[in-house]
Design a protein around this motif. Structure first.
Motif, short mmCIF file in Angstrom:
data_model
loop_
_atom_site.label_atom_id
_atom_site.label_comp_id
_atom_site.label_asym_id
_atom_site.label_seq_id
_atom_site.Cartn_x
_atom_site.Cartn_y
_atom_site.Cartn_z
N THR A 5 0.06 1.08 -1.52
CA THR A 5 -0.58 2.12 -0.72
C THR A 5 -2.06 1.84 -0.57
O THR A 5 -2.62 1.95 0.53
N GLY A 6 -2.72 1.46 -1.64
CA GLY A 6 -4.14 1.12 -1.59
C GLY A 6 -4.40 -0.06 -0.66
O GLY A 6 -5.40 -0.09 0.06
N ALA A 7 -3.48 -1.02 -0.65
CA ALA A 7 -3.63 -2.19 0.23
C ALA A 7 -3.53 -1.77 1.69
O ALA A 7 -4.29 -2.24 2.54
N TRP A 8 -2.60 -0.85 1.99
CA TRP A 8 -2.47 -0.38 3.37
C TRP A 8 -3.69 0.42 3.80
O TRP A 8 -4.15 0.30 4.93
N VAL A 9 -4.23 1.20 2.89
CA VAL A 9 -5.46 1.96 3.20
C VAL A 9 -6.59 0.99 3.50
O VAL A 9 -7.32 1.14 4.49
N SER A 10 -6.74 -0.03 2.67
CA SER A 10 -7.77 -1.05 2.90
C SER A 10 -7.56 -1.74 4.24
O SER A 10 -8.52 -1.99 4.98
N LEU A 11 -6.31 -2.04 4.56
CA LEU A 11 -6.01 -2.72 5.81
C LEU A 11 -6.35 -1.86 7.03
O LEU A 11 -6.96 -2.34 7.98
N VAL A 12 -5.99 -0.59 6.98
CA VAL A 12 -6.30 0.30 8.10
C VAL A 12 -7.81 0.46 8.25
O VAL A 12 -8.35 0.40 9.36
N LEU A 13 -8.52 0.63 7.13
CA LEU A 13 -9.98 0.73 7.20
C LEU A 13 -10.59 -0.55 7.76
O LEU A 13 -11.53 -0.50 8.56
N ALA A 14 -10.05 -1.70 7.36
CA ALA A 14 -10.53 -2.98 7.89
C ALA A 14 -10.33 -3.04 9.41
O ALA A 14 -11.22 -3.47 10.15
#
Length: 114
Positions: A5-14
């Motif tokens: 989930t944290g990785a997806w959040v980072s990806l969307v923010l990126a």
């Protein structure tokens, strides 16, 4: 699951930062305007840092496709709404297709990402 989930959040923010740095790059007028140029470089670095963080967990192909898809869709919309770039039915169709692809990649990339 929490790590994913944290990785997806980072990806969307990126991806969202990609939209912003692409916009500041446009405003930099070919890197001739100092403030937008500096913003572009800083935001680009932050965006890629978040992308690298997401890559630690998510598959590279999926992560990069989603990252560039968010950036592409968002940048086209910014161009249309803020820079009065032309939009037509075909562009809306292809933006919708990109969004379906982004959502689809998210859906099929589950807990097998680790």
């Amino acid at each position: 699951m929490k790590r994913e989930t944290g990785a997806w959040v980072s990806l969307v923010l990126a991806g969202l930062l990609e939209i912003v740095w692409a916009t500041t790059m446009k405003l930099s007028d070919g890197f001739t305007e100092l403030v937008p140029t500096i913003l572009t470089v800083v935001l680009l670095a932050l965006s890629f840092g978040l992308l690298a963080k997401a890559f630690r967990v998510l598959p590279t192909g999926t992560g990069y496709a989603v990252f560039t898809g968010i950036g592409a869709v968002g940048t086209v919309l910014v161009g249309a709404f803020f820079f009065e770039e032309a939009m037509n039915g075909w562009k809306w169709l292809f933006i919708t297709t990109l969004l379906i692809g982004i959502i689809g990649l998210k859906q099929v990339t589950g807990s097998d990402a680790e």
